[in-house]
Write a protein that holds these residues in place. Sequence first.
Motif, PDB file in Angstrom:
ATOM      1  N   LYS A   1      16.105   5.404   8.722  1.00 52.58           N
ATOM      2  CA  LYS A   1      15.327   4.578   9.643  1.00 52.58           C
ATOM      3  C   LYS A   1      14.425   3.762   8.731  1.00 52.58           C
ATOM      4  O   LYS A   1      13.316   4.651   8.346  1.00 52.58           O
ATOM      5  CB  LYS A   1      14.734   5.632  10.880  1.00 52.58           C
TER       6      LYS A   1
ATOM      7  N   ASP B   1       8.955   2.986  16.830  1.00 54.13           N
ATOM      8  CA  ASP B   1       8.248   3.249  15.600  1.00 54.13           C
ATOM      9  C   ASP B   1       7.725   4.950  15.431  1.00 54.13           C
ATOM     10  O   ASP B   1       6.840   5.240  15.216  1.00 54.13           O
ATOM     11  CB  ASP B   1       6.691   2.332  15.592  1.00 54.13           C
ATOM     12  N   THR B   2       8.609   5.711  16.115  1.00 54.04           N
ATOM     13  CA  THR B   2       8.576   6.940  16.397  1.00 54.04           C
ATOM     14  C   THR B   2       9.769   7.639  15.807  1.00 54.04           C
ATOM     15  O   THR B   2      10.051   8.834  15.978  1.00 54.04           O
ATOM     16  CB  THR B   2       8.288   7.574  17.818  1.00 54.04           C
TER      17      THR B   2
ATOM     18  N   LEU C   1       5.400   0.778   5.173  1.00 54.92           N
ATOM     19  CA  LEU C   1       6.818   1.218   5.541  1.00 54.92           C
ATOM     20  C   LEU C   1       7.703   0.362   4.946  1.00 54.92           C
ATOM     21  O   LEU C   1       7.464  -0.783   4.899  1.00 54.92           O
ATOM     22  CB  LEU C   1       7.053   1.490   7.020  1.00 54.92           C
TER      23      LEU C   1
ATOM     24  N   LEU D   1       7.448   2.391  -1.171  1.00 50.19           N
ATOM     25  CA  LEU D   1       7.516   2.830  -2.567  1.00 50.19           C
ATOM     26  C   LEU D   1       8.519   3.876  -2.797  1.00 50.19           C
ATOM     27  O   LEU D   1       8.723   4.002  -3.986  1.00 50.19           O
ATOM     28  CB  LEU D   1       6.014   3.187  -2.670  1.00 50.19           C
ATOM     29  N   GLY D   2       8.884   4.583  -1.865  1.00 50.32           N
ATOM     30  CA  GLY D   2       9.850   5.385  -1.988  1.00 50.32           C
ATOM     31  C   GLY D   2      11.182   4.892  -2.351  1.00 50.32           C
ATOM     32  O   GLY D   2      12.116   5.584  -2.657  1.00 50.32           O
TER      33      GLY D   2
ATOM     34  N   GLU E   1       0.932  -1.186  -0.020  1.00 50.38           N
ATOM     35  CA  GLU E   1      -0.068   0.098   0.038  1.00 50.38           C
ATOM     36  C   GLU E   1       0.903   1.367  -0.029  1.00 50.38           C
ATOM     37  O   GLU E   1       2.132   1.103   0.371  1.00 50.38           O
ATOM     38  CB  GLU E   1      -0.862  -0.003   1.176  1.00 50.38           C
ATOM     39  N   GLY E   2       0.274   2.411  -0.137  1.00 49.07           N
ATOM     40  CA  GLY E   2       1.081   3.507  -0.082  1.00 49.07           C
ATOM     41  C   GLY E   2       1.700   3.773   1.101  1.00 49.07           C
ATOM     42  O   GLY E   2       2.649   4.339   1.293  1.00 49.07           O
ATOM     43  N   ARG E   3       0.899   3.395   2.423  1.00 47.76           N
ATOM     44  CA  ARG E   3       1.351   3.720   3.603  1.00 47.76           C
ATOM     45  C   ARG E   3       2.294   2.625   4.175  1.00 47.76           C
ATOM     46  O   ARG E   3       2.672   2.665   5.296  1.00 47.76           O
ATOM     47  CB  ARG E   3       0.257   3.479   4.574  1.00 47.76           C
TER      48      ARG E   3
ATOM     49  N   CYS F   1      11.691   2.627   9.677  1.00 45.30           N
ATOM     50  CA  CYS F   1      10.123   2.889   9.979  1.00 45.30           C
ATOM     51  C   CYS F   1       9.881   4.016   9.666  1.00 45.30           C
ATOM     52  O   CYS F   1       8.735   4.547   9.752  1.00 45.30           O
ATOM     53  CB  CYS F   1      10.351   2.769  11.537  1.00 45.30           C
ATOM     54  N   THR F   2      10.687   4.909   8.906  1.00 43.28           N
ATOM     55  CA  THR F   2      10.393   6.427   8.541  1.00 43.28           C
ATOM     56  C   THR F   2      10.664   6.401   7.162  1.00 43.28           C
ATOM     57  O   THR F   2      11.013   7.643   6.550  1.00 43.28           O
ATOM     58  CB  THR F   2      11.020   7.374   9.580  1.00 43.28           C
ATOM     59  N   VAL F   3      10.388   5.456   6.252  1.00 46.68           N
ATOM     60  CA  VAL F   3      10.787   5.607   5.022  1.00 46.68           C
ATOM     61  C   VAL F   3       9.572   4.555   4.355  1.00 46.68           C
ATOM     62  O   VAL F   3       9.365   3.656   4.820  1.00 46.68           O
ATOM     63  CB  VAL F   3      12.043   4.974   4.333  1.00 46.68           C
ATOM     64  N   PHE F   4       8.787   4.970   3.178  1.00 46.03           N
ATOM     65  CA  PHE F   4       7.966   4.328   2.662  1.00 46.03           C
ATOM     66  C   PHE F   4       8.573   3.115   1.558  1.00 46.03           C
ATOM     67  O   PHE F   4       9.426   3.540   1.128  1.00 46.03           O
ATOM     68  CB  PHE F   4       6.701   5.012   1.933  1.00 46.03           C
TER      69      PHE F   4
END
Lengths: 162, 265
Positions: free
Chosen positions: A58, A41-42, A22, A65-66, A18-20, A60-63
Amino acid sequence: MPKVSMTVNGKAVSGEVEGRTLLVQFLREGLGLTGTHVGCDTSQCGACVVHVNGESVKACTVFALGCEGAEVRTIEGMANPDGSLGVIQAAFQEHHGLQCGFCTPGMVMSAADLLKQNASPSEREVREWLEGNICRCTGYHNIVKAIMAAAATLRGEQVAAE
Amino acid sequence: MYAFDYTRPASLAEAIEAMRGDEAKALAGGQTLIPTLKQRLASPATLVDLTGITEIRGICLKDGAVSVGAGTRHAEVAASADVRRLIPALSHLAGHIGDPQVRNRGTLGGSLANNDPSACYPAAVLGLGATVHTSAGRAIAADDYFQGMFTTALDEGELITSVDFPVPEKAAYMKFVQPASRFALTGVFVAKFAGGVRVAVTGASEGGVFRWAEAEAALGRSFAVGALDGVEASPDGMIGDLHGTPEYRAHLVGVMTRRAVEAAA
Ligand SMILES: Cc1cc2nc3c(=O)[nH]c(=O)nc-3n(C[C@H](O)[C@H](O)[C@H](O)COP(=O)(O)OP(=O)(O)OC[C@H]3O[C@@H](n4cnc5c(N)ncnc54)[C@H](O)[C@@H]3O)c2cc1C
Ligand code: FES
Ligand code: FES
Protein backbone atom coordinates in the motif's frame (compact mmCIF):
# COMPACT_ATOMS: atom_id res chain seq x y z
CA MET A 1 15.76 18.03 2.14
CA PRO A 2 16.84 14.42 1.59
CA LYS A 3 16.98 13.10 -1.94
CA VAL A 4 15.46 9.79 -3.01
CA SER A 5 16.23 7.75 -6.13
CA MET A 6 14.35 4.75 -7.43
CA THR A 7 13.24 3.10 -10.65
CA VAL A 8 9.59 3.66 -11.54
CA ASN A 9 8.12 1.65 -14.40
CA GLY A 10 11.63 1.01 -15.69
CA LYS A 11 12.76 4.64 -15.59
CA ALA A 12 15.33 6.00 -13.13
CA VAL A 13 13.79 8.87 -11.17
CA SER A 14 14.83 10.99 -8.22
CA GLY A 15 13.51 13.89 -6.22
CA GLU A 16 13.69 15.78 -2.95
CA VAL A 17 11.32 14.58 -0.27
CA GLU A 18 10.71 14.99 3.46
CA GLY A 19 11.07 12.09 5.88
CA ARG A 20 7.28 11.99 6.14
CA THR A 21 6.65 11.97 2.36
CA LEU A 22 4.69 8.83 1.52
CA LEU A 23 5.50 6.81 -1.58
CA VAL A 24 2.05 7.61 -2.96
CA GLN A 25 2.71 11.36 -2.57
CA PHE A 26 6.04 11.05 -4.32
CA LEU A 27 4.41 9.16 -7.20
CA ARG A 28 1.39 11.43 -7.59
CA GLU A 29 2.72 14.86 -6.65
CA GLY A 30 6.41 14.43 -7.37
CA LEU A 31 6.24 12.41 -10.57
CA GLY A 32 2.71 13.25 -11.75
CA LEU A 33 1.75 9.56 -11.85
CA THR A 34 -1.81 10.04 -10.68
CA GLY A 35 -3.01 6.57 -11.69
CA THR A 36 -2.24 5.39 -8.17
CA HIS A 37 -5.22 6.51 -6.07
CA VAL A 38 -5.69 7.44 -2.43
CA GLY A 39 -9.03 6.13 -1.21
CA CYS A 40 -8.81 5.97 2.55
CA ASP A 41 -5.31 7.06 3.57
CA THR A 42 -5.78 4.69 6.55
CA SER A 43 -4.18 1.56 5.04
CA GLN A 44 -7.47 -0.20 4.43
CA CYS A 45 -8.86 0.24 0.91
CA GLY A 46 -6.03 -0.82 -1.40
CA ALA A 47 -6.66 1.90 -4.03
CA CYS A 48 -3.00 2.86 -3.64
CA VAL A 49 -1.46 -0.59 -4.26
CA VAL A 50 1.79 -0.56 -6.27
CA HIS A 51 4.65 -3.03 -6.53
CA VAL A 52 7.92 -2.42 -4.68
CA ASN A 53 10.63 -4.85 -5.74
CA GLY A 54 7.95 -7.08 -7.24
CA GLU A 55 5.64 -7.23 -4.21
CA SER A 56 2.31 -5.48 -3.80
CA VAL A 57 2.23 -2.89 -1.03
CA LYS A 58 0.00 0.00 0.00
CA ALA A 59 1.79 3.12 -1.24
CA CYS A 60 -0.02 5.21 1.40
CA THR A 61 1.70 3.14 4.10
CA VAL A 62 5.30 3.22 2.89
CA PHE A 63 7.66 6.19 3.07
CA ALA A 64 9.32 7.36 -0.14
CA LEU A 65 12.72 7.28 1.55
CA GLY A 66 12.15 3.64 2.46
CA CYS A 67 12.09 2.90 -1.29
CA GLU A 68 15.59 4.23 -1.97
CA GLY A 69 17.05 2.12 -4.77
CA ALA A 70 13.83 0.12 -5.21
CA GLU A 71 12.08 -1.01 -8.39
CA VAL A 72 8.57 0.42 -8.29
CA ARG A 73 5.77 -0.44 -10.68
CA THR A 74 2.50 1.45 -10.90
CA ILE A 75 -0.64 1.11 -13.01
CA GLU A 76 1.02 3.36 -15.62
CA GLY A 77 3.53 0.54 -16.14
CA MET A 78 0.90 -2.14 -16.84
CA ALA A 79 0.05 -1.38 -20.46
CA ASN A 80 1.79 -3.18 -23.32
CA PRO A 81 4.79 -1.41 -24.91
CA ASP A 82 2.55 -0.30 -27.82
CA GLY A 83 0.19 1.41 -25.39
CA SER A 84 -2.62 -1.16 -25.64
CA LEU A 85 -4.09 -2.55 -22.42
CA GLY A 86 -2.15 -5.30 -20.66
CA VAL A 87 -3.83 -8.69 -20.15
CA ILE A 88 -5.26 -7.94 -16.69
CA GLN A 89 -6.42 -4.46 -17.69
CA ALA A 90 -8.08 -5.84 -20.84
CA ALA A 91 -9.83 -8.52 -18.79
CA PHE A 92 -11.26 -5.86 -16.45
CA GLN A 93 -12.66 -4.04 -19.49
CA GLU A 94 -13.98 -7.19 -21.16
CA HIS A 95 -15.67 -8.55 -18.03
CA HIS A 96 -16.97 -5.23 -16.67
CA GLY A 97 -14.68 -5.41 -13.68
CA LEU A 98 -15.12 -1.70 -13.00
CA GLN A 99 -17.80 0.93 -12.71
CA CYS A 100 -16.39 4.23 -11.38
CA GLY A 101 -12.86 2.89 -11.72
CA PHE A 102 -11.52 4.41 -8.53
CA CYS A 103 -10.43 1.08 -7.02
CA THR A 104 -9.24 -0.34 -10.34
CA PRO A 105 -5.54 0.62 -10.31
CA GLY A 106 -5.14 -1.05 -6.92
CA MET A 107 -7.19 -4.06 -8.00
CA VAL A 108 -5.06 -4.56 -11.11
CA MET A 109 -1.77 -4.21 -9.21
CA SER A 110 -2.95 -6.58 -6.50
CA ALA A 111 -4.17 -9.10 -9.09
CA ALA A 112 -0.85 -8.94 -10.93
CA ASP A 113 0.98 -9.89 -7.72
CA LEU A 114 -1.40 -12.83 -7.15
CA LEU A 115 -1.07 -14.16 -10.70
CA LYS A 116 2.71 -13.99 -10.49
CA GLN A 117 2.63 -16.29 -7.46
CA ASN A 118 -0.30 -18.45 -8.46
CA ALA A 119 -1.03 -18.96 -12.15
CA SER A 120 -4.22 -20.95 -11.50
CA PRO A 121 -5.97 -19.46 -8.48
CA SER A 122 -9.38 -20.77 -7.47
CA GLU A 123 -12.21 -18.27 -7.21
CA ARG A 124 -11.91 -18.53 -3.44
CA GLU A 125 -8.19 -17.77 -3.57
CA VAL A 126 -8.89 -14.69 -5.69
CA ARG A 127 -11.51 -13.48 -3.22
CA GLU A 128 -9.20 -14.07 -0.26
CA TRP A 129 -6.36 -12.29 -2.01
CA LEU A 130 -8.56 -9.22 -2.55
CA GLU A 131 -9.15 -8.90 1.21
CA GLY A 132 -7.30 -5.58 1.20
CA ASN A 133 -8.91 -4.11 -1.93
CA ILE A 134 -12.26 -2.44 -1.37
CA CYS A 135 -14.69 -1.65 -4.20
CA ARG A 136 -17.77 0.47 -3.55
CA CYS A 137 -19.40 -0.20 -6.92
CA THR A 138 -19.14 -3.62 -8.46
CA GLY A 139 -19.92 -6.07 -5.68
CA TYR A 140 -16.63 -7.77 -6.62
CA HIS A 141 -18.28 -10.44 -8.78
CA ASN A 142 -17.01 -9.12 -12.12
CA ILE A 143 -13.62 -8.23 -10.66
CA VAL A 144 -13.18 -11.84 -9.63
CA LYS A 145 -14.37 -12.97 -13.06
CA ALA A 146 -11.91 -10.61 -14.76
CA ILE A 147 -8.99 -11.92 -12.71
CA MET A 148 -9.96 -15.56 -13.37
CA ALA A 149 -10.15 -14.73 -17.10
CA ALA A 150 -6.82 -12.91 -17.05
CA ALA A 151 -5.25 -15.93 -15.35
CA ALA A 152 -6.62 -18.19 -18.10
CA THR A 153 -5.35 -15.86 -20.82
CA LEU A 154 -1.92 -15.75 -19.23
CA ARG A 155 -1.95 -19.56 -19.18
CA GLY A 156 -2.71 -19.46 -22.90
CA GLU A 157 -6.36 -20.55 -22.71
CA GLN A 158 -9.29 -19.04 -24.62
CA VAL A 159 -12.14 -17.52 -22.59
CA ALA A 160 -15.41 -16.17 -23.87
CA ALA A 161 -16.86 -13.05 -22.25
CA GLU A 162 -20.43 -13.34 -21.00
CA MET B 1 1.79 13.84 10.14
CA TYR B 2 4.38 15.91 12.00
CA ALA B 3 7.81 16.21 10.40
CA PHE B 4 10.69 13.98 11.58
CA ASP B 5 14.17 13.04 10.52
CA TYR B 6 14.50 9.68 8.84
CA THR B 7 17.43 7.33 9.05
CA ARG B 8 17.91 3.82 7.73
CA PRO B 9 20.87 2.11 9.44
CA ALA B 10 22.45 -0.93 7.78
CA SER B 11 23.39 -2.76 10.97
CA LEU B 12 21.92 -3.49 14.38
CA ALA B 13 24.83 -1.68 16.07
CA GLU B 14 24.05 1.50 14.13
CA ALA B 15 20.35 1.16 14.90
CA ILE B 16 21.02 0.80 18.64
CA GLU B 17 23.12 3.97 18.47
CA ALA B 18 20.41 5.84 16.54
CA MET B 19 17.77 4.74 19.08
CA ARG B 20 19.76 6.57 21.80
CA GLY B 21 18.76 9.87 20.16
CA ASP B 22 16.15 12.11 21.74
CA GLU B 23 12.64 10.92 20.85
CA ALA B 24 13.86 8.33 18.39
CA LYS B 25 11.36 5.65 17.34
CA ALA B 26 11.85 2.43 15.42
CA LEU B 27 10.03 1.89 12.13
CA ALA B 28 9.60 -1.66 10.85
CA GLY B 29 6.82 -2.48 8.36
CA GLY B 30 5.05 0.76 9.20
CA GLN B 31 1.63 -0.93 9.00
CA THR B 32 0.75 0.27 12.49
CA LEU B 33 3.16 3.16 12.99
CA ILE B 34 2.44 5.07 9.75
CA PRO B 35 -1.34 5.19 10.39
CA THR B 36 -0.50 6.26 13.98
CA LEU B 37 1.77 9.05 12.72
CA LYS B 38 -0.93 10.20 10.30
CA GLN B 39 -3.32 10.56 13.22
CA ARG B 40 -0.65 12.54 15.08
CA LEU B 41 -0.80 10.04 17.93
CA ALA B 42 3.00 9.83 17.84
CA SER B 43 5.51 12.59 17.15
CA PRO B 44 9.04 11.17 17.10
CA ALA B 45 11.95 13.47 16.29
CA THR B 46 13.71 10.68 14.41
CA LEU B 47 12.42 7.53 12.78
CA VAL B 48 14.93 4.70 12.69
CA ASP B 49 13.93 2.46 9.79
CA LEU B 50 14.95 -1.12 10.63
CA THR B 51 14.19 -2.61 7.20
CA GLY B 52 17.77 -2.33 6.01
CA ILE B 53 19.14 -4.57 8.78
CA THR B 54 19.59 -8.10 7.45
CA GLU B 55 20.79 -9.44 10.84
CA ILE B 56 17.30 -9.28 12.31
CA ARG B 57 15.55 -10.86 9.35
CA GLY B 58 15.03 -14.49 8.42
CA ILE B 59 14.11 -17.84 9.94
CA CYS B 60 16.42 -20.56 11.28
CA LEU B 61 16.31 -23.60 13.55
CA LYS B 62 18.03 -23.19 16.91
CA ASP B 63 18.21 -25.89 19.62
CA GLY B 64 14.98 -27.47 18.45
CA ALA B 65 13.15 -24.14 18.32
CA VAL B 66 12.13 -22.06 15.31
CA SER B 67 13.91 -18.73 15.57
CA VAL B 68 12.30 -15.87 13.65
CA GLY B 69 14.11 -12.55 13.19
CA ALA B 70 12.13 -9.53 14.39
CA GLY B 71 12.30 -7.95 10.92
CA THR B 72 10.80 -10.99 9.21
CA ARG B 73 7.60 -10.06 7.44
CA HIS B 74 4.31 -11.91 7.93
CA ALA B 75 4.35 -13.17 4.32
CA GLU B 76 7.81 -14.68 4.85
CA VAL B 77 6.73 -16.53 7.99
CA ALA B 78 3.61 -17.80 6.20
CA ALA B 79 5.67 -19.07 3.25
CA SER B 80 8.57 -20.60 5.20
CA ALA B 81 8.92 -24.35 4.61
CA ASP B 82 10.48 -24.82 8.07
CA VAL B 83 7.62 -23.03 9.83
CA ARG B 84 5.05 -24.99 7.82
CA ARG B 85 6.67 -28.29 8.68
CA LEU B 86 7.36 -27.66 12.36
CA ILE B 87 4.66 -25.21 13.50
CA PRO B 88 1.94 -25.12 10.82
CA ALA B 89 -0.31 -23.16 13.21
CA LEU B 90 2.21 -20.29 13.19
CA SER B 91 2.38 -20.32 9.39
CA HIS B 92 -1.43 -20.24 9.23
CA LEU B 93 -1.61 -17.38 11.73
CA ALA B 94 0.93 -15.27 9.83
CA GLY B 95 -0.83 -16.01 6.53
CA HIS B 96 -4.13 -14.67 7.84
CA ILE B 97 -2.97 -11.37 9.32
CA GLY B 98 -4.75 -8.47 7.61
CA ASP B 99 -4.39 -8.72 3.84
CA PRO B 100 -1.57 -9.60 1.38
CA GLN B 101 -0.22 -6.05 1.26
CA VAL B 102 -0.09 -5.77 5.07
CA ARG B 103 1.67 -9.16 5.17
CA ASN B 104 4.23 -7.98 2.61
CA ARG B 105 5.35 -5.19 4.96
CA GLY B 106 4.32 -5.96 8.54
CA THR B 107 6.85 -7.71 10.79
CA LEU B 108 6.88 -9.96 13.84
CA GLY B 109 8.90 -7.42 15.86
CA GLY B 110 6.52 -4.58 15.03
CA SER B 111 3.51 -6.61 16.05
CA LEU B 112 5.06 -7.67 19.38
CA ALA B 113 6.42 -4.22 20.24
CA ASN B 114 3.01 -2.73 19.60
CA ASN B 115 1.10 -5.44 21.55
CA ASP B 116 -2.31 -4.47 20.22
CA PRO B 117 -4.94 -6.25 22.38
CA SER B 118 -6.48 -7.70 19.20
CA ALA B 119 -3.28 -8.69 17.37
CA CYS B 120 -2.60 -12.27 16.32
CA TYR B 121 1.14 -12.79 16.98
CA PRO B 122 0.94 -12.16 20.75
CA ALA B 123 -1.35 -15.22 20.98
CA ALA B 124 1.26 -17.40 19.25
CA VAL B 125 4.15 -16.07 21.33
CA LEU B 126 2.27 -16.60 24.61
CA GLY B 127 0.59 -19.83 23.46
CA LEU B 128 3.87 -21.42 22.46
CA GLY B 129 5.80 -20.02 25.41
CA ALA B 130 8.29 -18.33 23.08
CA THR B 131 11.34 -16.32 24.12
CA VAL B 132 11.80 -12.72 22.98
CA HIS B 133 15.43 -11.67 22.39
CA THR B 134 16.38 -8.01 22.48
CA SER B 135 19.16 -5.61 21.53
CA ALA B 136 19.97 -5.27 25.25
CA GLY B 137 20.98 -8.93 25.26
CA ARG B 138 17.88 -9.93 27.22
CA ALA B 139 15.96 -13.16 26.65
CA ILE B 140 12.43 -12.44 27.90
CA ALA B 141 9.97 -15.29 28.46
CA ALA B 142 6.57 -14.72 26.86
CA ASP B 143 4.93 -14.95 30.30
CA ASP B 144 6.93 -11.88 31.38
CA TYR B 145 6.90 -10.00 28.09
CA PHE B 146 3.23 -8.99 27.73
CA GLN B 147 2.22 -6.50 30.41
CA GLY B 148 -1.25 -5.30 29.39
CA MET B 149 -2.59 -3.73 26.22
CA PHE B 150 0.05 -1.80 24.26
CA THR B 151 2.47 -2.45 27.14
CA THR B 152 5.50 -4.76 27.11
CA ALA B 153 8.66 -5.53 29.06
CA LEU B 154 10.77 -3.58 26.52
CA ASP B 155 12.75 -0.64 27.87
CA GLU B 156 13.03 2.72 26.13
CA GLY B 157 15.02 2.30 22.92
CA GLU B 158 15.31 -1.48 23.32
CA LEU B 159 14.74 -3.39 20.08
CA ILE B 160 13.40 -6.89 19.59
CA THR B 161 15.94 -8.86 17.55
CA SER B 162 14.40 -12.34 17.31
CA VAL B 163 11.85 -14.69 18.82
CA ASP B 164 12.42 -18.41 19.52
CA PHE B 165 9.27 -20.53 19.19
CA PRO B 166 9.41 -23.99 20.82
CA VAL B 167 7.97 -26.72 18.58
CA PRO B 168 4.73 -28.17 20.04
CA GLU B 169 3.31 -31.65 19.49
CA LYS B 170 0.12 -30.07 18.20
CA ALA B 171 -1.16 -26.53 17.91
CA ALA B 172 -3.81 -24.42 16.22
CA TYR B 173 -4.90 -20.78 16.09
CA MET B 174 -8.53 -19.90 15.56
CA LYS B 175 -9.45 -16.31 14.87
CA PHE B 176 -12.93 -14.84 14.78
CA VAL B 177 -12.27 -12.00 12.36
CA GLN B 178 -13.57 -8.50 12.96
CA PRO B 179 -14.41 -7.94 9.29
CA ALA B 180 -13.70 -4.20 9.09
CA SER B 181 -10.27 -4.14 10.75
CA ARG B 182 -9.42 -7.78 9.94
CA PHE B 183 -7.90 -8.09 13.43
CA ALA B 184 -9.15 -10.74 15.86
CA LEU B 185 -12.48 -9.97 17.51
CA THR B 186 -11.32 -12.92 19.56
CA GLY B 187 -8.54 -15.35 18.73
CA VAL B 188 -7.27 -18.40 20.60
CA PHE B 189 -3.93 -20.20 20.22
CA VAL B 190 -3.84 -23.71 21.71
CA ALA B 191 -0.55 -25.65 21.94
CA LYS B 192 0.05 -29.13 23.33
CA PHE B 193 3.55 -29.97 24.59
CA ALA B 194 4.78 -33.12 26.30
CA GLY B 195 4.72 -31.17 29.57
CA GLY B 196 1.25 -29.65 29.25
CA VAL B 197 -1.14 -27.49 27.28
CA ARG B 198 -1.05 -23.71 26.82
CA VAL B 199 -4.08 -21.66 25.79
CA ALA B 200 -3.53 -18.00 24.86
CA VAL B 201 -6.41 -15.63 24.13
CA THR B 202 -6.20 -12.37 22.16
CA GLY B 203 -8.82 -9.76 21.30
CA ALA B 204 -10.93 -10.45 24.36
CA SER B 205 -9.41 -9.00 27.52
CA GLU B 206 -8.88 -5.41 28.60
CA GLY B 207 -5.56 -6.67 29.93
CA GLY B 208 -4.40 -7.74 26.46
CA VAL B 209 -3.35 -11.26 25.55
CA PHE B 210 -3.71 -13.76 28.45
CA ARG B 211 -3.50 -17.46 29.30
CA TRP B 212 -6.74 -19.21 30.10
CA ALA B 213 -5.71 -21.30 33.08
CA GLU B 214 -8.97 -23.31 33.50
CA ALA B 215 -8.88 -24.48 29.90
CA GLU B 216 -5.18 -25.33 30.18
CA ALA B 217 -5.85 -27.50 33.24
CA ALA B 218 -8.80 -29.28 31.62
CA LEU B 219 -6.96 -29.91 28.34
CA GLY B 220 -3.88 -31.01 30.26
CA ARG B 221 -5.93 -33.89 31.68
CA SER B 222 -7.36 -34.81 28.26
CA PHE B 223 -6.60 -33.02 25.00
CA ALA B 224 -10.10 -33.27 23.54
CA VAL B 225 -13.02 -30.92 23.02
CA GLY B 226 -15.06 -32.89 25.57
CA ALA B 227 -12.57 -31.97 28.29
CA LEU B 228 -13.90 -28.41 28.06
CA ASP B 229 -17.48 -29.38 28.99
CA GLY B 230 -18.58 -26.95 31.67
CA VAL B 231 -15.42 -24.83 31.38
CA GLU B 232 -16.45 -21.24 30.73
CA ALA B 233 -14.57 -17.96 30.51
CA SER B 234 -15.78 -15.16 32.75
CA PRO B 235 -16.87 -11.87 31.12
CA ASP B 236 -15.19 -9.93 33.96
CA GLY B 237 -12.49 -7.71 32.47
CA MET B 238 -13.41 -8.56 28.88
CA ILE B 239 -13.53 -5.79 26.26
CA GLY B 240 -16.92 -4.26 25.57
CA ASP B 241 -17.19 -2.08 22.45
CA LEU B 242 -19.42 -1.58 19.42
CA HIS B 243 -18.23 -4.91 17.99
CA GLY B 244 -19.25 -7.03 20.97
CA THR B 245 -20.14 -7.07 24.66
CA PRO B 246 -17.91 -8.66 27.33
CA GLU B 247 -20.41 -11.56 27.52
CA TYR B 248 -20.21 -12.09 23.77
CA ARG B 249 -16.41 -12.14 23.86
CA ALA B 250 -16.36 -14.52 26.83
CA HIS B 251 -18.61 -16.85 24.85
CA LEU B 252 -16.34 -16.55 21.80
CA VAL B 253 -13.32 -17.48 23.92
CA GLY B 254 -14.97 -20.82 24.65
CA VAL B 255 -16.06 -21.38 21.06
CA MET B 256 -12.69 -20.50 19.53
CA THR B 257 -10.82 -22.62 22.09
CA ARG B 258 -12.97 -25.65 21.21
CA ARG B 259 -12.43 -25.03 17.51
CA ALA B 260 -8.69 -24.72 18.03
CA VAL B 261 -8.56 -28.02 19.96
CA GLU B 262 -10.56 -29.67 17.21
CA ALA B 263 -8.23 -28.29 14.53
CA ALA B 264 -5.09 -29.30 16.44
CA ALA B 265 -6.19 -32.80 17.48
C1 LIG C 1 -5.42 -3.21 7.27
C2 LIG C 1 -4.61 -3.83 8.38
C3 LIG C 1 -5.00 -5.05 8.89
C4 LIG C 1 -4.27 -5.66 9.91
N1 LIG C 1 -4.69 -6.86 10.39
C5 LIG C 1 -4.02 -7.46 11.40
C6 LIG C 1 -4.42 -8.72 11.91
O1 LIG C 1 -5.38 -9.33 11.44
N2 LIG C 1 -3.71 -9.24 12.94
C7 LIG C 1 -2.63 -8.62 13.46
O2 LIG C 1 -2.02 -9.16 14.35
N3 LIG C 1 -2.20 -7.45 12.98
C8 LIG C 1 -2.87 -6.85 11.97
N4 LIG C 1 -2.42 -5.65 11.48
C9 LIG C 1 -1.21 -5.05 12.06
C10 LIG C 1 0.02 -5.54 11.33
O3 LIG C 1 0.27 -6.89 11.66
C11 LIG C 1 1.26 -4.70 11.64
O4 LIG C 1 2.16 -5.00 10.63
C12 LIG C 1 1.94 -4.95 12.95
O5 LIG C 1 1.07 -4.80 14.03
C13 LIG C 1 3.06 -3.97 13.17
O6 LIG C 1 4.20 -4.41 12.51
P1 LIG C 1 5.06 -3.43 11.62
O7 LIG C 1 6.25 -4.20 11.23
O8 LIG C 1 4.21 -2.88 10.54
O9 LIG C 1 5.50 -2.34 12.68
P2 LIG C 1 5.53 -0.75 12.66
O10 LIG C 1 4.18 -0.23 12.32
O11 LIG C 1 6.66 -0.27 11.86
O12 LIG C 1 5.85 -0.48 14.18
C14 LIG C 1 4.91 -0.75 15.22
C15 LIG C 1 5.53 -0.42 16.57
O13 LIG C 1 6.57 -1.32 16.88
C16 LIG C 1 7.81 -0.66 17.10
N5 LIG C 1 8.84 -1.57 16.56
C17 LIG C 1 8.87 -2.08 15.29
N6 LIG C 1 9.87 -2.98 15.19
C18 LIG C 1 10.47 -3.06 16.39
C19 LIG C 1 11.54 -3.84 16.94
N7 LIG C 1 12.21 -4.74 16.19
N8 LIG C 1 11.87 -3.66 18.22
C20 LIG C 1 11.20 -2.78 19.00
N9 LIG C 1 10.17 -2.03 18.57
C21 LIG C 1 9.81 -2.17 17.28
C22 LIG C 1 7.66 0.68 16.42
O14 LIG C 1 8.47 1.65 17.00
C23 LIG C 1 6.18 0.96 16.62
O15 LIG C 1 5.95 1.48 17.88
C24 LIG C 1 -3.11 -5.02 10.44
C25 LIG C 1 -2.72 -3.80 9.92
C26 LIG C 1 -3.44 -3.19 8.90
C27 LIG C 1 -2.99 -1.87 8.35
S1 FES D 1 -5.30 4.78 0.21
FE1 FES D 1 -3.81 3.31 0.75
S2 FES D 1 -5.00 1.71 1.52
FE2 FES D 1 -6.53 3.22 1.08
S1 FES E 1 -15.37 0.47 -9.48
FE1 FES E 1 -15.96 2.09 -8.18
S2 FES E 1 -14.88 1.59 -6.37
FE2 FES E 1 -14.55 -0.13 -7.57
